[in-house]
Design an enzyme around this catalytic site. Structure first.
Site, PDB file in Angstrom:
ATOM      1  N   ASP A 248      -5.847   7.443  -0.678  1.00 30.48           N
ATOM      2  CA  ASP A 248      -6.014   8.526  -1.642  1.00 30.48           C
ATOM      3  C   ASP A 248      -5.302   9.794  -1.176  1.00 30.48           C
ATOM      4  O   ASP A 248      -4.669  10.495  -1.974  1.00 30.48           O
ATOM      5  CB  ASP A 248      -7.497   8.809  -1.877  1.00 30.48           C
ATOM      6  CG  ASP A 248      -8.204   7.701  -2.640  1.00 30.48           C
ATOM      7  OD1 ASP A 248      -7.537   6.727  -3.060  1.00 30.48           O
ATOM      8  OD2 ASP A 248      -9.431   7.807  -2.826  1.00 30.48           O
TER       9      ASP A 248
ATOM     10  N   HIS B 246       0.082   3.812  -4.465  1.00 27.19           N
ATOM     11  CA  HIS B 246      -1.370   3.888  -4.288  1.00 27.19           C
ATOM     12  C   HIS B 246      -2.022   2.548  -4.631  1.00 27.19           C
ATOM     13  O   HIS B 246      -2.905   2.071  -3.904  1.00 27.19           O
ATOM     14  CB  HIS B 246      -1.922   5.018  -5.162  1.00 27.19           C
ATOM     15  CG  HIS B 246      -3.377   5.269  -4.995  1.00 27.19           C
ATOM     16  ND1 HIS B 246      -4.292   4.935  -5.959  1.00 27.19           N
ATOM     17  CD2 HIS B 246      -4.077   5.831  -3.971  1.00 27.19           C
ATOM     18  CE1 HIS B 246      -5.500   5.292  -5.541  1.00 27.19           C
ATOM     19  NE2 HIS B 246      -5.397   5.835  -4.340  1.00 27.19           N
TER      20      HIS B 246
END
Length: 138
Positions: A105, A63
């Site tokens: 996300d 991420h």
């Protein structure tokens, strides 16, 4: 008690996609993102260093790398929109940056769900100072 106060202070400053990301995490995992992921392992939360401690921490590393590719965007403050279709997250509307942040996300939230079986309570509130191994490159 002090930890709760610190989290409350952090929440006051949270806006934009961080709120959306938190909602995605809650929907995908059933876990409270503040208590379960904000300082998990070496990469979840602000900053990151060393080697990911497990598969969940690796989700955070990936991420971070995803956000790193969006150098012209503001991943922590740009607000994006998403909805669910047949249970799946769909990133919708918005600018190119907003859609890309949403996709980063989304991938992390799904990664957290897929790795719930390897989640270890011992890595919650894990001090980054304990992450002394050589850091990975994206």
């Amino acid at each position: 008690m002090r930890t709760l106060w610190i989290m409350a202070v952090l929440l006051v400053g949270v806006e934009g996609s961080l709120l959306e990301f938190g909602r995605m995490i809650k929907e995908e995992t059933g876990k409270n993102p503040l208590f379960s992921y904000i300082s998990y392992g070496c990469y979840c939360g602000w900053g990151g260093q060393g080697q990911p401690k497990d598969a969940t921490d690796r989700c955070c590393f990936v991420h971070d790398c995803c956000y790193g590719k969006l150098w012209s965007c503001s991943p922590k403050t740009d607000i994006y929109f998403y909805y669910r279709k047949n249970g799946a997250i769909v990133c919708a509307r918005g600018t190119w940056c907003e859609k890309q942040i949403c996709e980063c996300d989304k991938a992390a939230a799904i990664c957290f769900r897929e790795n719930l079986g390897t989640y270890k309570d011992e890595y919650q509130s894990y001090g980054k100072s304990r992450c002394t191994e050589k850091s990975l490159k994206c």
